[in-house]
Enzyme design. Structure first.
Site, PDB file in Angstrom:
ATOM      1  CG  ASP A  37      -2.370   0.621   1.063  1.00  0.00           C
ATOM      2  OD1 ASP A  37      -2.329   1.451   0.164  1.00  0.00           O
ATOM      3  OD2 ASP A  37      -3.012   0.483   1.973  1.00  0.00           O
ATOM      4  CD  GLU A  57      -3.183   5.159   1.627  1.00  0.00           C
ATOM      5  OE1 GLU A  57      -4.287   5.546   1.042  1.00  0.00           O
ATOM      6  OE2 GLU A  57      -2.813   3.944   1.604  1.00  0.00           O
ATOM      7  CG  HIS A 111      -2.509   3.406  -2.935  1.00  0.00           C
ATOM      8  ND1 HIS A 111      -3.037   3.911  -1.902  1.00  0.00           N
ATOM      9  CD2 HIS A 111      -2.459   4.376  -4.023  1.00  0.00           C
ATOM     10  CE1 HIS A 111      -3.179   5.143  -1.989  1.00  0.00           C
ATOM     11  NE2 HIS A 111      -3.053   5.590  -3.060  1.00  0.00           N
ATOM     12  CG  HIS A 147      -3.840   2.836   5.442  1.00  0.00           C
ATOM     13  ND1 HIS A 147      -5.082   2.588   6.165  1.00  0.00           N
ATOM     14  CD2 HIS A 147      -3.423   2.503   4.464  1.00  0.00           C
ATOM     15  CE1 HIS A 147      -5.845   2.107   4.921  1.00  0.00           C
ATOM     16  NE2 HIS A 147      -4.981   2.194   4.084  1.00  0.00           N
ATOM     17  CG  HIS A 152      -8.348   5.099   4.237  1.00  0.00           C
ATOM     18  ND1 HIS A 152      -7.033   5.297   4.121  1.00  0.00           N
ATOM     19  CD2 HIS A 152      -8.378   3.866   3.221  1.00  0.00           C
ATOM     20  CE1 HIS A 152      -6.432   4.671   3.117  1.00  0.00           C
ATOM     21  NE2 HIS A 152      -7.272   3.845   2.582  1.00  0.00           N
ATOM     22  CD  GLU A 184      -7.235  -0.328   3.592  1.00  0.00           C
ATOM     23  OE1 GLU A 184      -5.965  -0.488   2.821  1.00  0.00           O
ATOM     24  OE2 GLU A 184      -7.744   0.848   3.336  1.00  0.00           O
TER      25      GLU A 184
END
Length: 276
Positions: free
Chosen positions: A9, A11, A62, A106, A118, A136
């Protein structure tokens, strides 16, 4: 020859703190994707240092799933990119995979302080499996667990590391930044972060036999809090999805985590469709 899957990902990548670095339509995205590619390469180097014969697949996980720079990625890996695809962020997962590594992850929606926290998208305000709040990290760990695959490593901010440690305390975590807020952090120099990533990945590989999969046996109950009541209306058209008490929550009982995971992906897609 161990088979290793890396889910990457953006972030949680070293140096990244703001949405402009993660959005293809914003000015600083090219820097973000270059940092992402470099972090992945550092982890690949660590895996191969510990297991020179490892077969490594990298899943770009992502946004568009088209962020990593293929021409700059370590040539010893195979890359899965593009969407939609089976298993979403864990494209390439199967029961032959011996270990899963999360790079640049994240914390979940509502966590804080946590950089760019998020769950899947701004469509989702919160998500629970069998009553446990997951983001996630937890959702992907549970999907891997259904295939008997352990999460060996996670890199991200300190909040993301803590999130995995709650679920899989045996896993290796490497904090490349300390969260100060949703878009602020104390960061390591990227070169320092990459060296730590390389060492952490090598350590994780030597310990992979000690790390159990994170399992949630089916059937599983999924609850998702959605930002838009219109998305809730549309979601109830999916067989098995029902509106819970309150305007924003839908529920679904899946035979296993994989079925619930597919529903989450559908809900996110529905939330991105503008009402006619």
């Amino acid at each position: 020859m161990p088979k290793i899957l890396i889910s990457a990902d953006l972030e949680g990548v070293s140096g990244v703190v703001h949405p402009v670095e993660t959005n293809p339509e914003r000015y600083d995205y090219e820097r973000g994707r270059a940092l992402m590619t470099a972090d992945v390469n550092a982890v690949v180097a660590g895996v191969l240092e510990a297991e020179p014969t490892a077969d490594i697949v990298v899943a770009d996980a992502h946004g568009t799933f088209r962020n990593l720079l293929p021409e700059d990625l370590d040539p010893r890996v195979r890359l899965i990119r593009g969407k939609p695809r089976p298993l979403g962020m864990l494209g390439g997962l199967d029961s032959d995979v011996d270990g899963l590594l999360f790079v640049g992850y994240h914390a979940r929606a509502g966590a804080g302080p946590a950089v760019l926290a998020h769950t899947k998208s701004d469509v989702v305000l919160g998500l629970r499996l069998d009553g446990r709040e997951l983001g996630e990290i937890g959702l992907n760990a549970a999907l891997a667990g259904q295939y008997g695959v352990p999460v060996l490593l996670l890199s991200g901010d300190d909040a993301a590391c803590a999130e995995l440690s709650e679920l899989v305390p045996e896993a290796t975590t490497i904090a490349v930044k300390r969260a100060l807020g949703q878009a602020a952090a104390e960061i390591l120099h990227p070169a320092v972060a990459r060296e730590r990533l390389r060492r952490a990945a090598a350590t994780a590989m030597t310990r992979r036999a000690e790390i159990p999969p994170y399992r949630l046996d089916g059937p599983v109950t999924l609850e998702v809090d959605l930002y838009s009541p219109t998305t809730v209306d549309a979601a109830t058209l999916i067989p098995g999805v029902a509106r819970a008490a309150g305007a924003r929550t839908v529920t679904f009982t899946g035979r296993d985590v994989a079925e619930a995971y597919d529903i989450v992906q559908l809900l996110v897609l529905l939330g991105q469709v503008k009402p006619g």
